[in-house]
Design a protein around this motif. Structure first.
Motif, PDB file in Angstrom:
ATOM      1  N   GLN A 139       5.003  -3.231  -3.521  1.00 28.90           N
ATOM      2  CA  GLN A 139       6.457  -3.852  -3.667  1.00 28.90           C
ATOM      3  C   GLN A 139       7.463  -2.236  -3.900  1.00 28.90           C
ATOM      4  O   GLN A 139       6.574  -1.744  -4.070  1.00 28.90           O
ATOM      5  N   VAL A 140       8.493  -2.580  -3.653  1.00 31.62           N
ATOM      6  CA  VAL A 140       9.561  -1.296  -4.328  1.00 31.62           C
ATOM      7  C   VAL A 140       9.269  -0.291  -5.109  1.00 31.62           C
ATOM      8  O   VAL A 140       8.871   0.439  -4.894  1.00 31.62           O
ATOM      9  N   GLU A 141       9.283  -1.216  -6.038  1.00 34.07           N
ATOM     10  CA  GLU A 141       9.247  -1.003  -7.579  1.00 34.07           C
ATOM     11  C   GLU A 141       7.305  -0.648  -8.097  1.00 34.07           C
ATOM     12  O   GLU A 141       6.760  -1.588  -7.778  1.00 34.07           O
ATOM     13  N   LYS A 142       7.214   0.939  -7.638  1.00 33.25           N
ATOM     14  CA  LYS A 142       5.943   0.928  -8.212  1.00 33.25           C
ATOM     15  C   LYS A 142       6.169   2.165  -9.115  1.00 33.25           C
ATOM     16  O   LYS A 142       6.737   3.142  -9.486  1.00 33.25           O
ATOM     17  N   ASN A 143       4.724   2.224 -10.227  1.00 34.98           N
ATOM     18  CA  ASN A 143       3.509   3.533 -10.669  1.00 34.98           C
ATOM     19  C   ASN A 143       3.793   4.663 -10.176  1.00 34.98           C
ATOM     20  O   ASN A 143       2.757   4.460  -9.661  1.00 34.98           O
ATOM     21  N   TRP A 144       4.470   5.584  -9.871  1.00 33.64           N
ATOM     22  CA  TRP A 144       3.359   7.104  -9.010  1.00 33.64           C
ATOM     23  C   TRP A 144       2.615   7.357  -9.996  1.00 33.64           C
ATOM     24  O   TRP A 144       1.637   8.374  -9.055  1.00 33.64           O
ATOM     25  N   ASN A 145       2.815   7.400 -10.924  1.00 32.52           N
ATOM     26  CA  ASN A 145       1.553   7.973 -11.898  1.00 32.52           C
ATOM     27  C   ASN A 145       0.829   7.393 -12.027  1.00 32.52           C
ATOM     28  O   ASN A 145      -0.486   7.639 -12.616  1.00 32.52           O
ATOM     29  N   GLU A 146       0.212   6.199 -10.895  1.00 30.30           N
ATOM     30  CA  GLU A 146      -0.994   5.542 -11.775  1.00 30.30           C
ATOM     31  C   GLU A 146      -1.977   4.971 -10.319  1.00 30.30           C
ATOM     32  O   GLU A 146      -1.112   5.432  -8.826  1.00 30.30           O
ATOM     33  N   ASP A 147      -2.878   4.882 -10.067  1.00 29.04           N
ATOM     34  CA  ASP A 147      -3.404   4.241  -8.489  1.00 29.04           C
ATOM     35  C   ASP A 147      -2.267   3.458  -7.973  1.00 29.04           C
ATOM     36  O   ASP A 147      -1.356   2.011  -8.126  1.00 29.04           O
ATOM     37  N   ILE A 148      -1.946   3.541  -6.702  1.00 28.96           N
ATOM     38  CA  ILE A 148      -0.904   2.767  -5.555  1.00 28.96           C
ATOM     39  C   ILE A 148      -1.559   2.773  -4.365  1.00 28.96           C
ATOM     40  O   ILE A 148      -1.768   2.609  -3.539  1.00 28.96           O
ATOM     41  N   LYS A 149      -1.595   1.222  -4.866  1.00 28.90           N
ATOM     42  CA  LYS A 149      -2.228   0.202  -3.542  1.00 28.90           C
ATOM     43  C   LYS A 149      -1.223  -1.511  -3.383  1.00 28.90           C
ATOM     44  O   LYS A 149      -0.925  -1.673  -4.273  1.00 28.90           O
ATOM     45  N   PRO A 150      -1.883  -2.125  -2.087  1.00 32.03           N
ATOM     46  CA  PRO A 150      -2.731  -1.351  -1.592  1.00 32.03           C
ATOM     47  C   PRO A 150      -1.512  -0.073  -0.068  1.00 32.03           C
ATOM     48  O   PRO A 150      -0.631   0.288  -0.385  1.00 32.03           O
ATOM     49  N   GLY A 151      -2.950   0.673   0.568  1.00 30.30           N
ATOM     50  CA  GLY A 151      -2.186   1.885   1.438  1.00 30.30           C
ATOM     51  C   GLY A 151      -3.158   2.199   2.461  1.00 30.30           C
ATOM     52  O   GLY A 151      -3.782   1.051   2.662  1.00 30.30           O
ATOM     53  N   PRO A 152      -3.694   3.855   3.083  1.00 30.38           N
ATOM     54  CA  PRO A 152      -4.170   3.317   4.037  1.00 30.38           C
ATOM     55  C   PRO A 152      -5.276   2.965   4.014  1.00 30.38           C
ATOM     56  O   PRO A 152      -6.410   2.635   4.863  1.00 30.38           O
ATOM     57  N   ASN A 153      -5.935   2.822   2.845  1.00 25.44           N
ATOM     58  CA  ASN A 153      -7.656   2.862   2.639  1.00 25.44           C
ATOM     59  C   ASN A 153      -7.731   1.003   2.886  1.00 25.44           C
ATOM     60  O   ASN A 153      -9.143   0.971   3.361  1.00 25.44           O
ATOM     61  N   GLU A 154      -6.941   0.293   2.319  1.00 26.93           N
ATOM     62  CA  GLU A 154      -7.074  -0.731   2.472  1.00 26.93           C
ATOM     63  C   GLU A 154      -6.950  -1.277   3.974  1.00 26.93           C
ATOM     64  O   GLU A 154      -6.606  -2.456   4.640  1.00 26.93           O
ATOM     65  N   VAL A 155      -6.196  -0.067   4.695  1.00 25.71           N
ATOM     66  CA  VAL A 155      -6.145  -0.996   6.129  1.00 25.71           C
ATOM     67  C   VAL A 155      -6.983  -0.332   6.688  1.00 25.71           C
ATOM     68  O   VAL A 155      -7.020  -0.652   8.661  1.00 25.71           O
ATOM     69  N   GLY A 156      -8.244   0.853   6.475  1.00 26.05           N
ATOM     70  CA  GLY A 156      -9.159   0.623   7.169  1.00 26.05           C
ATOM     71  C   GLY A 156      -9.984   2.334   7.356  1.00 26.05           C
ATOM     72  O   GLY A 156     -10.263   2.479   8.270  1.00 26.05           O
ATOM     73  N   PHE A 157      -8.766   3.238   6.242  1.00 27.76           N
ATOM     74  CA  PHE A 157      -9.278   3.917   6.650  1.00 27.76           C
ATOM     75  C   PHE A 157     -10.167   4.481   4.936  1.00 27.76           C
ATOM     76  O   PHE A 157      -9.871   4.070   4.069  1.00 27.76           O
ATOM     77  N   ASP A 158     -11.589   5.201   5.113  1.00 27.63           N
ATOM     78  CA  ASP A 158     -12.131   5.693   4.414  1.00 27.63           C
ATOM     79  C   ASP A 158     -12.032   6.215   3.046  1.00 27.63           C
ATOM     80  O   ASP A 158     -11.767   6.831   2.123  1.00 27.63           O
ATOM     81  N   TYR A 159     -10.759   7.579   3.767  1.00 26.27           N
ATOM     82  CA  TYR A 159     -10.940   8.944   3.277  1.00 26.27           C
ATOM     83  C   TYR A 159      -8.569   8.889   4.011  1.00 26.27           C
ATOM     84  O   TYR A 159      -8.716   8.647   5.010  1.00 26.27           O
ATOM     85  N   SER A 160      -7.888   9.198   3.020  1.00 26.22           N
ATOM     86  CA  SER A 160      -6.775   9.434   3.377  1.00 26.22           C
ATOM     87  C   SER A 160      -6.459  10.863   2.334  1.00 26.22           C
ATOM     88  O   SER A 160      -6.290  10.387   0.666  1.00 26.22           O
ATOM     89  N   PHE A 161      -5.300  11.246   3.346  1.00 25.18           N
ATOM     90  CA  PHE A 161      -4.362  12.344   2.320  1.00 25.18           C
ATOM     91  C   PHE A 161      -3.661  12.802   2.934  1.00 25.18           C
ATOM     92  O   PHE A 161      -3.313  12.820   3.881  1.00 25.18           O
ATOM     93  N   ILE A 162      -2.744  11.554   2.607  1.00 24.49           N
ATOM     94  CA  ILE A 162      -0.769  12.187   3.639  1.00 24.49           C
ATOM     95  C   ILE A 162       0.142  12.837   2.026  1.00 24.49           C
ATOM     96  O   ILE A 162      -0.018  13.236   0.521  1.00 24.49           O
ATOM     97  N   PHE A 163       1.781  12.322   2.436  1.00 21.50           N
ATOM     98  CA  PHE A 163       2.451  12.239   1.795  1.00 21.50           C
ATOM     99  C   PHE A 163       3.276  11.297   2.384  1.00 21.50           C
ATOM    100  O   PHE A 163       3.114  10.229   3.599  1.00 21.50           O
ATOM    101  N   PRO A 164       4.215  10.157   1.647  1.00 21.11           N
ATOM    102  CA  PRO A 164       3.432   8.713   1.603  1.00 21.11           C
ATOM    103  C   PRO A 164       4.875   8.316   2.412  1.00 21.11           C
ATOM    104  O   PRO A 164       4.966   7.278   3.343  1.00 21.11           O
TER     105      PRO A 164
END
Length: 505
Positions: A139-164
């Protein structure tokens, strides 16, 4: 006793043989690095004819492999092109795939095929490093101070280092896997794209704080970070905010660390660069080196970055067993919201090369981009005009790995021989996406009529929009200057029907 020793020796020998066979099998699988530039045009690379700027590392990559002259992103803007790259589906088939704000939710399905999942299925380690811009969380409303998922890891990347999202959108932070890097719990992040939050200075209210002025009406007048106005409002996360001049080298270091860590096993790295997207703020070493303003400087930094990856592969002995794909998410734009002297210092540089339009455009300059493939099994010092789309990468690499075409990737075609430079034809048709759709077959291009603006006055880009049908023969008129729709109505009808068939798949 001798029998016991013999059994132990046989077990040890079996284990050694197993690991040897496993290592040989893995070594046979080529590593794959997809290097994806941001807003780089066909004419921005000297291997593609640029004369006002030189890109020696990209030129060397092209000479060592195959350079495509008719390869395309699916779309003339970033988010939809990246969606197609990940899924193998045209983005116009799914709602919500337009250019996303920095707080958008994830738009790539987690329960369907994806480019990294193709490699994971073959036993590869997978990583994305760099720009993401495909949303995070449910969802759009998210807590940027905790784990945020799903994201690249759930799409299939073992590791991700990104900017949003993009460098001109908040939040201006790095994320490693699910968390913001360097976040101080006592200084939590808040993000809002609807209204101002907190007391942070903005470009609109405090222009005297800007080290790079924003062009009018582009939206870069919200929260100021590092002296640059951004799109969207942000407060908190002061220690976690990146410095623009260090973004590119940070991503490079992380990418190199991943390559080094996985040198003994097959890996897939999606290295998503930020250059030359705005705000263009290259490392100090590159400032003023191009004579084309900060945009040109950013392209030189991009080229150097590619050189660093190539050099590392050589030092690690991985070059011969690695396939490198280099391309861009869409065509170029010179003025995209900041006064960085890129317009004043363009000096006749044609960022889209011989093509009309650029980023946001349905003309060829919007999606015909640099596309270079080099490495194991790829023809060397070769140039091809085969029609290829980035949407085909997922099926092409599945073919390379001996897999069936992923059923979910309905628009991707298995064209690995084209990717190798061996097949001269490529795909038979291609649907191009900007404000409206266009279709290409046998070098004939039809653009659907629409009521959009002919020119984006903010960026001075011809958008390819018209209220009448447009038909171009790209074999004779690559600049799309002569509309042949009235002369060849039967060809217009043929392509209209073909496009409708594609839309109804």
């Amino acid at each position: 006793m001798n029998s016991f020793i013999a059994k132990i020796s046989m077990m040890v020998l079996t284990i050694i043989c197993f690991h040897t066979v496993y290592a040989q099998k893995n070594k046979a699988k080529p590593n794959v690095i997809l290097i994806y530039a941001d807003d780089l045009g066909y004419g921005d690379v000297s291997a593609y004819g640029a004369s006002k700027i030189q890109t020696p590392h990209l030129d060397a990559l092209a000479k060592s492999g195959t350079r495509f002259t008719n390869a395309h992103s699916t779309s003339a803007t970033c988010t939809p092109s990246r969606f197609a790259l990940m899924t193998g589906n045209y983005p116009w088939r799914q709602k919500g795939t337009g250019v996303l704000p920095g707080d958008a939710k994830l738009i790539v399905p987690t329960d369907k095929a994806s480019l990294p999942k193709v490699f994971k299925q073959a036993g590869y380690q997978t990583a994305v490093v760099g720009k993401w811009h495909l949303g995070l969380g449910n969802q759009v409303e998210k807590n940027w101070n905790e784990d945020i998922k799903p994201g690249p890891n759930e799409v299939g990347f073992d590791y991700s280092f990104i900017f949003p999202a993009t460098a001109d959108r908040v939040p201006t932070v790095f994320m490693e896997n699910h968390r913001v890097v360097g976040l101080d719990p006592k200084d939590p992040i808040r993000v809002n794209y609807q209204e101002k939050i907190g007391n942070e200075p903005t470009g609109k209210e405090n222009p005297e704080l800007l080290k790079m002025k924003a062009s009018p009406n582009h939206g870069h007048n919200n929260t100021i970070v590092n002296g640059i106005g951004r799109i969207g409002f942000m407060e908190g996360g002061t220690k976690a905010r990146w410095v623009d001049e260090e973004v590119s080298t940070t991503f490079l270091q992380v990418a190199q660390d991943f390559i080094k860590k996985n040198k003994q096993q097959p890996f897939f790295l999606f290295f998503s660069l930020t250059e030359p997207h705005v705000p263009r703020m290259p490392a100090t070493f590159f400032k003023g080196k191009s004579e084309l303003g900060y945009r040109g400087d950013a392209i030189l930094q991009l080229d150097w970055t590619v050189g660093q990856i190539m050099e590392q592969l050589e030092l690690l002995g991985l070059r011969d067993n690695t396939i490198i794909v280099f391309s861009s998410d869409n065509g170029p734009v010179i003025d995209d919201g900041y006064e960085d002297e890129s317009v004043e210092k363009s000096h006749g540089h044609e960022a889209a090369g011989p093509f009309r339009g650029g980023k946001y455009s349905n003309f060829e300059g919007g999606t015909r981009v640099p596309f270079i493939v080099a490495g194991k099994g790829i023809k060397k010092n070769h140039v091809t005009d085969a029609l290829y789309s980035q949407i085909d990468l997922i099926a092409s690499f599945a073919e390379m790995l001996g897999q069936d075409k992923p059923q979910d990737a309905k628009d991707s075609e298995m064209l690995f021989s084209t990717l190798q430079g061996k097949d001269k034809n490529g795909r038979s048709i291609y649907v191009q996406h900007a404000q409206s759709l266009a279709i290409v077959k046998d070098n004939w291009k039809y653009i659907v009529p629409n009521n959009g603006r002919a020119i984006n006055k903010q960026t001075n880009t011809e958008l390819g929009n018209s209220q009448v049908p447009q038909l171009y023969n790209l074999a004779e008129d690559q600049g799309e200057r002569v509309n042949l729709a009235e002369k060849y109505p039967e060809k217009v009808k043929e392509l209209q029907d073909l496009l409708e068939k594609e839309k109804n798949k």
